[in-house]
Design an enzyme around this catalytic site. Structure first.
Site, PDB file in Angstrom:
ATOM      1  N   CYS A 248       0.819  -1.212   0.000  1.00 17.11           N
ATOM      2  CA  CYS A 248       0.000   0.000   0.000  1.00 17.11           C
ATOM      3  C   CYS A 248       0.861   1.272   0.000  1.00 17.11           C
ATOM      4  O   CYS A 248       1.398   1.622  -1.048  1.00 17.11           O
ATOM      5  CB  CYS A 248      -1.017  -0.041   1.121  1.00 17.11           C
ATOM      6  SG  CYS A 248      -2.455   0.978   0.750  1.00 17.11           S
TER       7      CYS A 248
ATOM      8  N   HIS B  19      -3.859  -5.097   0.481  1.00 16.51           N
ATOM      9  CA  HIS B  19      -3.364  -5.490   1.801  1.00 16.51           C
ATOM     10  C   HIS B  19      -3.399  -7.000   1.989  1.00 16.51           C
ATOM     11  O   HIS B  19      -4.311  -7.534   2.651  1.00 16.51           O
ATOM     12  CB  HIS B  19      -4.179  -4.797   2.904  1.00 16.51           C
ATOM     13  CG  HIS B  19      -3.853  -3.364   3.021  1.00 16.51           C
ATOM     14  ND1 HIS B  19      -2.865  -2.885   3.858  1.00 16.51           N
ATOM     15  CD2 HIS B  19      -4.335  -2.287   2.354  1.00 16.51           C
ATOM     16  CE1 HIS B  19      -2.762  -1.578   3.726  1.00 16.51           C
ATOM     17  NE2 HIS B  19      -3.642  -1.197   2.811  1.00 16.51           N
TER      18      HIS B  19
ATOM     19  N   GLU C 229      -1.536  -8.717   3.882  1.00 13.52           N
ATOM     20  CA  GLU C 229      -1.225  -9.086   5.273  1.00 13.52           C
ATOM     21  C   GLU C 229      -2.489  -9.333   6.100  1.00 13.52           C
ATOM     22  O   GLU C 229      -2.499 -10.122   7.041  1.00 13.52           O
ATOM     23  CB  GLU C 229      -0.348  -8.008   5.922  1.00 13.52           C
ATOM     24  CG  GLU C 229      -1.068  -6.804   6.505  1.00 13.52           C
ATOM     25  CD  GLU C 229      -1.677  -5.860   5.451  1.00 13.52           C
ATOM     26  OE1 GLU C 229      -1.344  -6.005   4.251  1.00 13.52           O
ATOM     27  OE2 GLU C 229      -2.488  -4.983   5.835  1.00 13.52           O
TER      28      GLU C 229
HETATM   29  N1  LIG Z   1      -1.931   6.884   2.495  1.00  4.90           N
HETATM   30  C1  LIG Z   1      -1.805   6.210   1.235  1.00  4.90           C
HETATM   31  C2  LIG Z   1      -1.547   4.744   1.464  1.00  4.90           C
HETATM   32  C3  LIG Z   1      -2.744   4.087   2.022  1.00  4.90           C
HETATM   33  C4  LIG Z   1      -2.459   2.935   2.960  1.00  4.90           C
HETATM   34  O1  LIG Z   1      -1.335   2.502   3.179  1.00  4.90           O
HETATM   35  N2  LIG Z   1      -3.559   2.492   3.559  1.00  4.90           N
HETATM   36  C5  LIG Z   1      -3.469   1.507   4.594  1.00  4.90           C
HETATM   37  C6  LIG Z   1      -3.778   2.097   5.943  1.00  4.90           C
HETATM   38  C7  LIG Z   1      -5.205   2.492   5.985  1.00  4.90           C
HETATM   39  C8  LIG Z   1      -5.565   3.198   7.290  1.00  4.90           C
HETATM   40  O2  LIG Z   1      -5.166   2.704   8.352  1.00  4.90           O
HETATM   41  O3  LIG Z   1      -6.187   4.245   7.160  1.00  4.90           O
HETATM   42  C9  LIG Z   1      -3.065   6.372   0.387  1.00  4.90           C
HETATM   43  O4  LIG Z   1      -4.094   6.771   0.936  1.00  4.90           O
HETATM   44  O5  LIG Z   1      -3.004   6.064  -0.806  1.00  4.90           O
END
Ligand SMILES: N[C@@H](CCC(=O)NCCCC(=O)O)C(=O)O
Length: 257
Positions: free
Chosen positions: A112, A221, A223
């Site tokens: 991500c 994701h 994981e």
């Molecule tokens: N911020 C980036 C990457 C998004 C990301 O890694 N999401 C996973 C976490 C989600 C959360 O906990 O809010 C984007 O928005 O593209």
């Protein structure tokens, strides 16, 4: 052989008024339970991390997702309101770790925010608020309270035949994934090969061209459902196998074209 270890760069989080270096359990749990590797969480510092000293001590690198975004200055753009929130300490830790892991042939799995960091680290750019672009779906985290719902598998992506991703997932063509992002790869870095896309054209997986070892990124994701979802499990097991091979003193080349 002792259980191999992978490095996982932390996020900076403010908790109860203090600054913490933190990573979500889902990544370290999937690493341990499915990839069968231990994780060393790497503190996120603007400066002070000795990247080679870290990499001398691990057998792989796992880059997690995060609600924060890579700072646009790192891909030649001015920051705007829609580009935040930022975590510049994470950026300063993660990008050099990615570059040196690739240089040294240390297995790398980027997830991500991780695929976005991989793209920026190698010279690519990102687009923000992609859902506002014509024809692009809403890839953002679903507006629900419980995490299983946030990470629900709900979107098809299409994996290219003969790709590293096809090899690691154990499939070609359509695979169902989750989606929690509002940024995506805009200009693909020169050393990255697009290996999966969503039906709206959003880049969903890449591999590093001419990588010395396992070196891929995914926008979804794996994981989160790594213990129960077959493609997610396959990807983490392939990562773990590459890490074990590296730890044993060898490197594994992808047989994919
Ligand atoms: N911020 C980036 C990457 C998004 C990301 O890694 N999401 C996973 C976490 C989600 C959360 O906990 O809010 C984007 O928005 O593209």
């Amino acid at each position: 052989m002792p259980m191999p270890i992978v490095a996982l760069p932390a996020d900076i989080r403010e908790i109860e008024g203090g600054v913490w270096h933190a990573s979500p359990n889902q990544y370290v749990k999937a690493a341990l339970k499915v990839a069968e590797v231990m994780t060393f969480i790497i503190p996120a510092f603007e400066e002070g991390n000795d990247i080679d000293a870290i990499l001398d001590r691990v057998d792989g690198v796992l880059i997690s997702g995060s609600a924060t975004n890579v700072h646009p200055s790192l891909y030649g753009r001015q920051a705007t309101e829609s580009d935040g929130p930022f975590d510049t300490a994470r950026d300063a830790t993660s990008l050099p770790l990615i570059r040196r892991a690739i240089d040294r042939g240390i297995p790398l799995l980027a997830i991500c925010r991780g695929i976005q960091e991989l793209n920026v680290a190698l010279g690519g750019t990102l687009a923000s608020e992609i859902q506002d672009q014509p024809g692009i779906w809403d890839h953002r985290k679903p507006p629900v309270l419980e995490r299983d719902g946030m990470y629900a598998i709900r979107q098809p992506v299409f994996v290219q035949e003969g790709s590293c991703m096809a090899q690691y997932l154990g499939l070609t063509g359509e695979v169902q994934v989750n989606s929690l992002h509002r940024q995506a790869i805009a200009e693909t870095a020169p050393r990255l090969k697009v290996e999966a896309t969503a039906a709206d054209g959003t880049i969903e997986a890449v591999s590093v061209i001419d990588a010395k070892n396992f070196a891929v990124g995914v926008q979804w994701h794996p994981e989160y459902w790594a213990e129960t979802d077959a493609p997610s499990r396959a990807l983490f097991q392939a990562f773990g196998d590459a890490v074990r091979t590296y730890a044993a003193g060898n490197t594994v080349k992808s047989v994919a074209a």
